[in-house]
Scaffold this active site. Structure first.
Site, PDB file in Angstrom:
ATOM      1  N   HIS A 227      -9.083 -38.656 -11.103  1.00  0.00           N
ATOM      2  CA  HIS A 227      -8.520 -37.274 -10.249  1.00  0.00           C
ATOM      3  C   HIS A 227      -9.783 -37.009  -9.118  1.00  0.00           C
ATOM      4  O   HIS A 227     -10.693 -36.164  -9.467  1.00  0.00           O
ATOM      5  CB  HIS A 227      -8.627 -36.174 -11.226  1.00  0.00           C
ATOM      6  CG  HIS A 227      -8.295 -34.669 -10.691  1.00  0.00           C
ATOM      7  ND1 HIS A 227      -7.836 -34.538  -9.394  1.00  0.00           N
ATOM      8  CD2 HIS A 227      -8.623 -33.651 -10.883  1.00  0.00           C
ATOM      9  CE1 HIS A 227      -7.711 -33.184  -9.098  1.00  0.00           C
ATOM     10  NE2 HIS A 227      -8.239 -32.633 -10.004  1.00  0.00           N
TER      11      HIS A 227
ATOM     12  N   CYS B  93      -2.816 -27.821 -11.130  1.00  0.00           N
ATOM     13  CA  CYS B  93      -3.474 -26.698 -11.388  1.00  0.00           C
ATOM     14  C   CYS B  93      -4.634 -26.564 -10.339  1.00  0.00           C
ATOM     15  O   CYS B  93      -5.171 -27.510  -9.886  1.00  0.00           O
ATOM     16  CB  CYS B  93      -3.902 -26.366 -12.922  1.00  0.00           C
ATOM     17  SG  CYS B  93      -5.149 -27.575 -13.346  1.00  0.00           S
TER      18      CYS B  93
ATOM     19  N   GLY C 133      -8.496 -24.958  -9.553  1.00  0.00           N
ATOM     20  CA  GLY C 133      -9.814 -24.169 -10.151  1.00  0.00           C
ATOM     21  C   GLY C 133      -9.693 -22.960  -9.463  1.00  0.00           C
ATOM     22  O   GLY C 133      -9.494 -22.701  -8.257  1.00  0.00           O
TER      23      GLY C 133
ATOM     24  N   CYS D  15      -8.574 -28.481  -6.058  1.00  0.00           N
ATOM     25  CA  CYS D  15      -7.702 -29.725  -6.590  1.00  0.00           C
ATOM     26  C   CYS D  15      -6.358 -29.985  -5.858  1.00  0.00           C
ATOM     27  O   CYS D  15      -5.622 -31.085  -5.937  1.00  0.00           O
ATOM     28  CB  CYS D  15      -7.488 -29.569  -8.160  1.00  0.00           C
ATOM     29  SG  CYS D  15      -8.858 -29.434  -8.953  1.00  0.00           S
TER      30      CYS D  15
END
Length: 425
Positions: A381, A411, A413, A128
């Site tokens: 996103h 954050c 993954g 991300c």
């Protein structure tokens, strides 16, 4: 070890390694030398643009190839800035789900955007944060003297690519290691883990989500995204055949209330708290950021949007991956010699309301400073695009409001967080 016991052990470890609140209170009468003076070697941003963000499989880009979105973004920054494509030495593209890392098709998109073969390109994937990592890669190349001018981009079509595209065939031996296996926990389940571990209620998450939507609706109606958005001419397949359209704004923004959100069913856990309404939207989009030294920008007579100050990545347990910003942000701020109180705007990715709220609350960030135009719950996103998109949103907001410092964070993954600090000009 039982799941709840494992979570207890992890939380103890996290608490022992918590950001030191004293070290974060670096608010000073004078900020550090990193940000207090201008240097010809500063890494500066002269243009930051993005496409609209559209709902995957249902929105305006559902039938648009991801390389078309990337082409628009790459072309957009050279046209808007007036910097010729031949001056750009390297391009880094953050993307997560494309086959083969997207390297071949991204290079093809580069040529379609009018760049010469002398301009190099690579793709990068830190999940991300890929768009932000692409920016840091370009900034590092400039800082080390490898290049003088570069473009950092991000792109994703979640209409065309599912999450499984980004994984491939797994080595079963890895599954014998618990944290390795935890890397495959669905992101929504990690959201439930964060909510349970840190007592974040369903109401708190729905309240946070409703606020994101409310801010985005107001921003869109006020035209606050226009400076960063490039309209995209594309087509959609309808029951009447192919239809030509122009997409000019994000299509996931919607008016909603806490009462409306409270009616939605949980998705990942029975009697849980994570819903489609308090999670980021699955989306399509692209963004690009034109980067160079201050000396080069001055030589070319280009207005400067902002300066790159610092960045950091931080590792956290994969099964509560959403807490990453709570650890990456303090690290980036420490490198910059700044504190939470010095920052005017925080763009924190709203992968899930649970994790975004946790990070904001953990660091004591005033909610009024967070995602003033709404976040990923409202805007969407598109994985590889998000980091670059957030840079564009942040810098235009700082310029518009005449504020000075901003932070981009998300954050990641598999258990990480990333953050970067910028200073507006």
């Amino acid at each position: 070890m039982q799941p709840n016991r494992r979570l207890e052990v992890i939380l103890n470890h996290i608490n022992q390694n918590s950001p030191n609140q004293a070290s974060m209170q670096l608010v000073s009468a004078s900020v550090s030398s990193i940000v207090s003076k201008k240097s010809p070697d500063d890494i500066v941003i002269v243009c930051a643009l993005r496409t609209p963000i559209c709902k995957a499989k249902r929105g305006g880009f559902r039938d648009t190839h991801w390389t078309d979105l990337l082409t628009v973004a790459l072309k957009g920054v050279v046209e808007k800035s007036g910097v010729p494509a031949k001056a750009i030495e390297d391009v880094q593209v953050g993307t997560v789900l494309a086959a083969g890392g997207g390297a071949t098709e991204a290079r093809m998109a580069l040529f379609a955007a009018g760049y010469p073969d002398s301009t190099c390109l690579a793709t990068t994937n830190r999940q991300c944060s890929s768009g932000l990592q692409a920016f840091v890669n370009i900034a590092g190349a400039i800082k080390s003297g490898q290049i003088t001018v570069g473009v950092a981009a991000g792109v994703e079509s979640m209409s065309q690519h599912g999450f499984q595209n980004g994984i491939g065939k797994l080595n079963e031996k890895l599954m014998k290691h618990q944290e390795a296996a935890d890397c495959l926990i669905p992101m929504g389940v990690t959201s439930e883990n964060v909510a349970e571990a840190f007592n974040i209620s369903r109401h708190t998450q729905d309240e946070f989500a409703a606020l994101s939507q409310t801010k985005a609706v107001k921003a869109q109606q006020s035209g606050l995204f226009k400076d960063e958005i490039i309209p995209v001419h594309t087509s959609v397949n309808t029951s009447e055949g192919e239809k030509q359209i122009t997409v000019e704004e994000d299509d996931g923004v919607r008016s909603t209330t806490i009462a409306d959100l409270s009616k939605l069913k949980t998705v990942f856990k029975k009697d849980g708290s994570t819903t489609a309404g308090n999670s980021s939207q699955v989306s399509d989009g692209a963004a690009a950021v034109l980067v160079m030294t201050r000396a080069e920008a001055v030589k070319r007579g280009l207005p400067i949007l902002g300066k790159f100050v610092s960045s950091a990545v931080a590792g956290v347990p994969p099964n509560i991956m959403g807490v990453g910003p709570a650890y990456a942000i303090p690290s980036a701020l420490e490198k910059a010699g700044l504190s939470v109180a010095d920052i005017d705007v925080f763009e924190i990715n709203e992968a899930f309301a649970s994790q975004a709220y946790y990070s904001i609350n953990k660091l004591g960030i005033p909610l009024s400073k967070v995602n003033p135009l709404g976040g990923a719950i409202a805007l969407g996103h598109p994985l590889g695009c998000t980091g670059a998109r957030m840079i564009a949103t942040l810098l235009h907001q700082l310029k518009r409001t005449k504020k000075r410092f901003g932070v981009v964070s998300m954050c990641i993954g598999t258990g990480m967080g990333m953050a970067a600090v910028f200073e507006a000009e």
